[in-house]
Write a protein that holds these residues in place. Structure first.
Motif, mmCIF file in Angstrom:
data_model
loop_
_atom_site.group_PDB
_atom_site.id
_atom_site.type_symbol
_atom_site.label_atom_id
_atom_site.label_comp_id
_atom_site.label_asym_id
_atom_site.label_seq_id
_atom_site.Cartn_x
_atom_site.Cartn_y
_atom_site.Cartn_z
ATOM 1 N N GLY A 61 0.767 -1.242 0.000
ATOM 2 C CA GLY A 61 0.000 0.000 0.000
ATOM 3 C C GLY A 61 0.790 1.279 0.000
ATOM 4 O O GLY A 61 0.204 2.370 0.033
ATOM 5 N N PRO A 63 2.365 4.391 -1.534
ATOM 6 C CA PRO A 63 2.097 5.029 -2.824
ATOM 7 C C PRO A 63 3.257 4.850 -3.800
ATOM 8 O O PRO A 63 4.433 4.957 -3.419
ATOM 9 C CB PRO A 63 1.917 6.509 -2.453
ATOM 10 N N GLU A 205 -3.520 3.837 0.751
ATOM 11 C CA GLU A 205 -2.271 4.527 0.458
ATOM 12 C C GLU A 205 -2.347 6.005 0.788
ATOM 13 O O GLU A 205 -1.331 6.634 1.080
ATOM 14 C CB GLU A 205 -1.863 4.324 -1.000
ATOM 15 N N HIS A 209 -0.379 6.893 4.422
ATOM 16 C CA HIS A 209 0.937 7.329 3.986
ATOM 17 C C HIS A 209 1.032 8.810 3.631
ATOM 18 O O HIS A 209 2.113 9.293 3.326
ATOM 19 C CB HIS A 209 1.390 6.485 2.787
#
Length: 282
Positions: A61, A63, A205, A209
Protein backbone atom coordinates in the motif's frame (compact mmCIF):
# COMPACT_ATOMS: atom_id res chain seq x y z
CA UNK A 1 12.04 -12.95 -5.92
CA UNK A 2 11.53 -12.66 -2.21
CA UNK A 3 14.78 -13.01 -0.33
CA UNK A 4 16.96 -12.38 -3.39
CA UNK A 5 20.56 -11.56 -2.54
CA UNK A 6 21.70 -10.56 -6.03
CA UNK A 7 23.20 -7.08 -5.76
CA UNK A 8 23.78 -6.29 -9.45
CA UNK A 9 20.71 -5.62 -11.57
CA UNK A 10 20.58 -7.97 -14.56
CA UNK A 11 20.74 -6.44 -18.05
CA UNK A 12 17.35 -7.96 -18.85
CA UNK A 13 15.38 -5.50 -16.71
CA UNK A 14 12.98 -4.95 -19.65
CA UNK A 15 12.40 -8.68 -20.04
CA UNK A 16 8.66 -9.16 -20.68
CA UNK A 17 8.67 -12.24 -18.45
CA UNK A 18 10.09 -10.21 -15.55
CA UNK A 19 7.54 -7.42 -16.05
CA UNK A 20 4.71 -9.93 -16.28
CA UNK A 21 5.80 -11.65 -13.08
CA UNK A 22 5.99 -8.38 -11.17
CA UNK A 23 2.70 -7.17 -12.62
CA UNK A 24 1.01 -10.37 -11.44
CA UNK A 25 2.21 -9.71 -7.88
CA UNK A 26 1.03 -6.11 -8.02
CA UNK A 27 -2.32 -7.03 -9.54
CA UNK A 28 -2.89 -9.61 -6.81
CA UNK A 29 -2.30 -6.82 -4.29
CA UNK A 30 -4.96 -4.67 -5.93
CA UNK A 31 -2.87 -2.37 -8.13
CA UNK A 32 -5.05 -1.38 -11.09
CA UNK A 33 -2.22 -0.26 -13.38
CA UNK A 34 0.00 -3.21 -12.52
CA UNK A 35 1.96 -3.46 -15.78
CA UNK A 36 2.85 0.23 -15.89
CA UNK A 37 3.81 0.22 -12.21
CA UNK A 38 5.98 -2.86 -12.76
CA UNK A 39 7.84 -1.05 -15.54
CA UNK A 40 8.35 2.08 -13.47
CA UNK A 41 9.57 0.19 -10.41
CA UNK A 42 11.90 -1.91 -12.55
CA UNK A 43 13.36 1.20 -14.16
CA UNK A 44 14.00 2.81 -10.78
CA UNK A 45 15.66 -0.18 -9.10
CA UNK A 46 19.42 -0.74 -9.13
CA UNK A 47 19.38 -4.36 -7.99
CA UNK A 48 17.03 -7.31 -7.94
CA UNK A 49 16.95 -7.12 -4.18
CA UNK A 50 15.89 -3.49 -4.27
CA UNK A 51 13.28 -4.25 -6.92
CA UNK A 52 11.82 -7.05 -4.83
CA UNK A 53 11.59 -4.71 -1.83
CA UNK A 54 9.92 -1.98 -3.92
CA UNK A 55 7.31 -4.39 -5.28
CA UNK A 56 6.62 -5.73 -1.80
CA UNK A 57 6.20 -2.23 -0.36
CA UNK A 58 3.91 -1.25 -3.22
CA UNK A 59 1.85 -4.37 -2.61
CA UNK A 60 1.56 -3.31 1.02
CA UNK A 61 0.00 0.00 0.00
CA UNK A 62 2.90 2.44 -0.11
CA UNK A 63 2.10 5.03 -2.82
CA UNK A 64 3.95 4.42 -6.06
CA UNK A 65 5.09 8.03 -6.10
CA UNK A 66 6.75 7.70 -2.70
CA UNK A 67 8.65 4.66 -3.95
CA UNK A 68 9.75 6.35 -7.16
CA UNK A 69 10.46 9.67 -5.49
CA UNK A 70 8.44 11.57 -8.09
CA UNK A 71 4.97 12.02 -9.55
CA UNK A 72 4.00 12.88 -13.10
CA UNK A 73 1.96 16.08 -13.08
CA UNK A 74 1.13 18.29 -16.05
CA UNK A 75 3.88 16.57 -18.01
CA UNK A 76 6.47 17.31 -15.32
CA UNK A 77 8.30 15.06 -12.90
CA UNK A 78 7.54 16.52 -9.48
CA UNK A 79 9.72 15.29 -6.63
CA UNK A 80 7.60 13.71 -3.89
CA UNK A 81 9.17 12.67 -0.61
CA UNK A 82 7.88 9.94 1.69
CA UNK A 83 5.06 11.31 3.81
CA UNK A 84 4.24 14.20 1.46
CA UNK A 85 0.84 14.59 -0.23
CA UNK A 86 0.89 13.10 -3.73
CA UNK A 87 -0.44 15.47 -6.44
CA UNK A 88 -3.53 14.07 -8.12
CA UNK A 89 -4.23 14.15 -11.82
CA UNK A 90 -7.52 15.97 -11.19
CA UNK A 91 -5.54 18.92 -9.86
CA UNK A 92 -4.13 19.45 -13.35
CA UNK A 93 -7.49 21.08 -14.04
CA UNK A 94 -6.79 23.70 -11.35
CA UNK A 95 -3.52 24.47 -13.14
CA UNK A 96 -5.27 24.64 -16.51
CA UNK A 97 -7.83 27.15 -15.27
CA UNK A 98 -5.25 29.29 -13.50
CA UNK A 99 -2.98 29.32 -16.55
CA UNK A 100 -5.87 30.45 -18.76
CA UNK A 101 -6.54 33.39 -16.44
CA UNK A 102 -2.88 34.39 -16.29
CA UNK A 103 -2.55 34.35 -20.05
CA UNK A 104 -5.83 36.21 -20.63
CA UNK A 105 -5.78 38.87 -17.94
CA UNK A 106 -2.45 40.51 -18.69
CA UNK A 107 -0.45 41.33 -21.84
CA UNK A 108 2.60 39.12 -22.43
CA UNK A 109 5.27 39.93 -19.86
CA UNK A 110 8.55 41.25 -21.22
CA UNK A 111 11.48 41.93 -18.85
CA UNK A 112 12.78 44.57 -21.25
CA UNK A 113 9.48 46.39 -20.97
CA UNK A 114 10.04 47.16 -17.32
CA UNK A 115 6.86 45.42 -16.15
CA UNK A 116 6.79 43.06 -13.20
CA UNK A 117 5.74 39.45 -13.77
CA UNK A 118 2.37 38.54 -12.23
CA UNK A 119 2.44 37.31 -8.63
CA UNK A 120 1.22 33.74 -8.20
CA UNK A 121 0.72 32.05 -4.82
CA UNK A 122 0.40 28.28 -4.41
CA UNK A 123 -1.32 27.99 -1.02
CA UNK A 124 -1.36 24.63 0.80
CA UNK A 125 1.33 23.81 -1.75
CA UNK A 126 2.33 20.30 -0.68
CA UNK A 127 5.10 19.27 -3.07
CA UNK A 128 4.72 22.53 -5.01
CA UNK A 129 3.27 20.75 -8.04
CA UNK A 130 0.70 23.44 -8.84
CA UNK A 131 3.22 26.26 -8.62
CA UNK A 132 5.80 24.44 -10.72
CA UNK A 133 3.26 23.64 -13.42
CA UNK A 134 2.02 27.24 -13.53
CA UNK A 135 5.57 28.54 -13.83
CA UNK A 136 6.04 26.32 -16.88
CA UNK A 137 2.63 26.85 -18.49
CA UNK A 138 2.09 30.55 -17.78
CA UNK A 139 5.51 31.88 -16.85
CA UNK A 140 7.37 33.97 -16.20
CA UNK A 141 5.67 34.58 -12.86
CA UNK A 142 6.75 35.77 -9.43
CA UNK A 143 6.04 32.53 -7.60
CA UNK A 144 5.40 32.07 -3.89
CA UNK A 145 4.12 29.04 -1.99
CA UNK A 146 3.35 28.02 1.56
CA UNK A 147 2.45 24.93 3.55
CA UNK A 148 2.12 24.14 7.23
CA UNK A 149 3.90 20.78 6.91
CA UNK A 150 7.69 20.95 7.23
CA UNK A 151 8.30 17.87 5.05
CA UNK A 152 6.15 19.34 2.28
CA UNK A 153 8.02 22.64 2.47
CA UNK A 154 11.38 20.93 2.07
CA UNK A 155 10.04 19.03 -0.92
CA UNK A 156 8.42 22.10 -2.48
CA UNK A 157 11.61 24.11 -2.19
CA UNK A 158 13.46 21.59 -4.33
CA UNK A 159 10.67 21.63 -6.92
CA UNK A 160 10.17 25.40 -7.03
CA UNK A 161 13.70 26.74 -6.67
CA UNK A 162 14.47 26.03 -10.36
CA UNK A 163 11.51 28.26 -11.23
CA UNK A 164 12.63 31.08 -8.97
CA UNK A 165 9.93 30.26 -6.43
CA UNK A 166 9.99 31.09 -2.72
CA UNK A 167 8.46 28.60 -0.28
CA UNK A 168 7.44 29.46 3.28
CA UNK A 169 6.54 27.24 6.21
CA UNK A 170 3.46 28.18 8.18
CA UNK A 171 -0.32 28.33 8.32
CA UNK A 172 -1.94 29.57 5.10
CA UNK A 173 -1.15 33.26 4.56
CA UNK A 174 0.72 33.62 7.85
CA UNK A 175 4.28 33.14 6.54
CA UNK A 176 3.81 35.08 3.27
CA UNK A 177 5.76 38.36 2.98
CA UNK A 178 3.62 41.39 3.78
CA UNK A 179 4.78 43.00 0.53
CA UNK A 180 2.51 40.57 -1.35
CA UNK A 181 -0.66 42.04 0.13
CA UNK A 182 -2.85 43.45 -2.61
CA UNK A 183 -0.51 42.17 -5.36
CA UNK A 184 -1.51 38.54 -5.97
CA UNK A 185 -2.88 37.97 -9.47
CA UNK A 186 -3.60 34.27 -9.01
CA UNK A 187 -4.10 32.49 -5.71
CA UNK A 188 -4.27 28.75 -6.45
CA UNK A 189 -5.39 26.55 -3.57
CA UNK A 190 -5.68 22.79 -3.23
CA UNK A 191 -6.68 22.81 0.43
CA UNK A 192 -7.88 19.62 2.16
CA UNK A 193 -11.61 19.18 1.50
CA UNK A 194 -12.43 15.61 2.56
CA UNK A 195 -14.96 15.67 5.45
CA UNK A 196 -13.48 14.14 8.60
CA UNK A 197 -16.01 11.29 8.56
CA UNK A 198 -14.86 10.35 5.05
CA UNK A 199 -11.20 9.83 5.93
CA UNK A 200 -11.57 6.16 7.07
CA UNK A 201 -13.08 5.24 3.69
CA UNK A 202 -10.23 6.74 1.68
CA UNK A 203 -7.76 4.40 -0.07
CA UNK A 204 -5.18 2.95 2.29
CA UNK A 205 -2.27 4.53 0.46
CA UNK A 206 -3.70 7.98 1.15
CA UNK A 207 -4.90 7.65 4.73
CA UNK A 208 -1.86 5.70 5.95
CA UNK A 209 0.94 7.33 3.99
CA UNK A 210 -0.06 10.94 3.45
CA UNK A 211 -0.33 13.52 6.25
CA UNK A 212 -3.81 13.79 7.72
CA UNK A 213 -3.52 17.57 7.67
CA UNK A 214 -3.40 17.45 3.87
CA UNK A 215 -6.62 15.41 3.64
CA UNK A 216 -8.98 16.33 6.48
CA UNK A 217 -11.13 19.39 5.80
CA UNK A 218 -13.13 19.25 9.01
CA UNK A 219 -16.74 18.27 9.63
CA UNK A 220 -18.05 19.44 6.25
CA UNK A 221 -14.70 19.53 4.46
CA UNK A 222 -14.74 23.33 4.22
CA UNK A 223 -12.80 24.43 7.30
CA UNK A 224 -9.68 25.47 5.42
CA UNK A 225 -11.62 26.89 2.49
CA UNK A 226 -13.47 29.22 4.87
CA UNK A 227 -10.20 30.67 6.14
CA UNK A 228 -8.76 30.92 2.64
CA UNK A 229 -11.78 32.81 1.30
CA UNK A 230 -12.04 35.12 4.33
CA UNK A 231 -8.50 36.47 3.96
CA UNK A 232 -8.20 36.36 0.17
CA UNK A 233 -9.32 40.00 -0.40
CA UNK A 234 -6.36 41.18 1.68
CA UNK A 235 -3.92 39.52 -0.71
CA UNK A 236 -5.52 39.66 -4.14
CA UNK A 237 -4.77 42.49 -6.54
CA UNK A 238 -7.81 44.29 -7.98
CA UNK A 239 -9.10 41.88 -10.62
CA UNK A 240 -7.05 39.04 -9.15
CA UNK A 241 -8.42 35.52 -8.94
CA UNK A 242 -8.81 32.88 -6.26
CA UNK A 243 -9.08 29.29 -7.51
CA UNK A 244 -9.96 26.48 -5.12
CA UNK A 245 -10.23 22.79 -5.94
CA UNK A 246 -13.29 21.22 -4.36
CA UNK A 247 -15.80 18.44 -5.01
CA UNK A 248 -18.88 18.70 -7.18
CA UNK A 249 -21.09 18.22 -4.13
CA UNK A 250 -19.31 20.91 -2.12
CA UNK A 251 -18.99 23.43 -4.95
CA UNK A 252 -22.23 25.35 -4.16
CA UNK A 253 -21.04 25.81 -0.56
CA UNK A 254 -17.63 26.96 -1.76
CA UNK A 255 -19.35 29.48 -4.04
CA UNK A 256 -21.26 30.82 -1.03
CA UNK A 257 -17.97 31.28 0.84
CA UNK A 258 -16.56 33.32 -2.02
CA UNK A 259 -19.66 35.50 -2.32
CA UNK A 260 -19.79 36.10 1.43
CA UNK A 261 -16.26 37.50 1.29
CA UNK A 262 -16.75 39.92 -1.57
CA UNK A 263 -15.62 37.79 -4.49
CA UNK A 264 -17.52 36.85 -7.59
CA UNK A 265 -17.73 33.10 -8.09
CA UNK A 266 -18.23 30.56 -10.83
CA UNK A 267 -17.80 26.80 -11.05
CA UNK A 268 -15.61 25.10 -13.66
CA UNK A 269 -15.56 21.34 -14.04
CA UNK A 270 -14.00 18.57 -16.10
CA UNK A 271 -15.77 15.28 -16.62
CA UNK A 272 -12.59 13.70 -17.98
CA UNK A 273 -10.55 14.50 -14.87
CA UNK A 274 -13.48 14.31 -12.42
CA UNK A 275 -12.36 17.76 -11.28
CA UNK A 276 -14.20 20.78 -9.91
CA UNK A 277 -12.71 24.23 -9.33
CA UNK A 278 -14.44 27.31 -7.95
CA UNK A 279 -13.04 30.51 -9.43
CA UNK A 280 -13.50 33.85 -7.73
CA UNK A 281 -12.53 37.36 -8.87
CA UNK A 282 -11.80 40.23 -6.53
Amino acid sequence: MTGSTVSQFPPSRRDPALIASLAARLRAAGCVFAEEEARLLTASATSTGQLDALVERRGNGVPLEHLLGWAEFCGLRIGVDTGVFVPRRRTEYLVEQAALLLRASRPPFSPSGGARPPVVVDLCCGSGAVGAALAVRAGPVELHASDIDAAAVRCARRNLLPHGGEVYEGDLYGPLPARLRGRVEVLAVNAPYVPSAGIPSMPQEARLHEPLISLDGGADGLDVQRRVAAAAPQWLAPGGHLLVETSRRQAPLTVDLFLANGLTARVASSEELDATVVIGRF
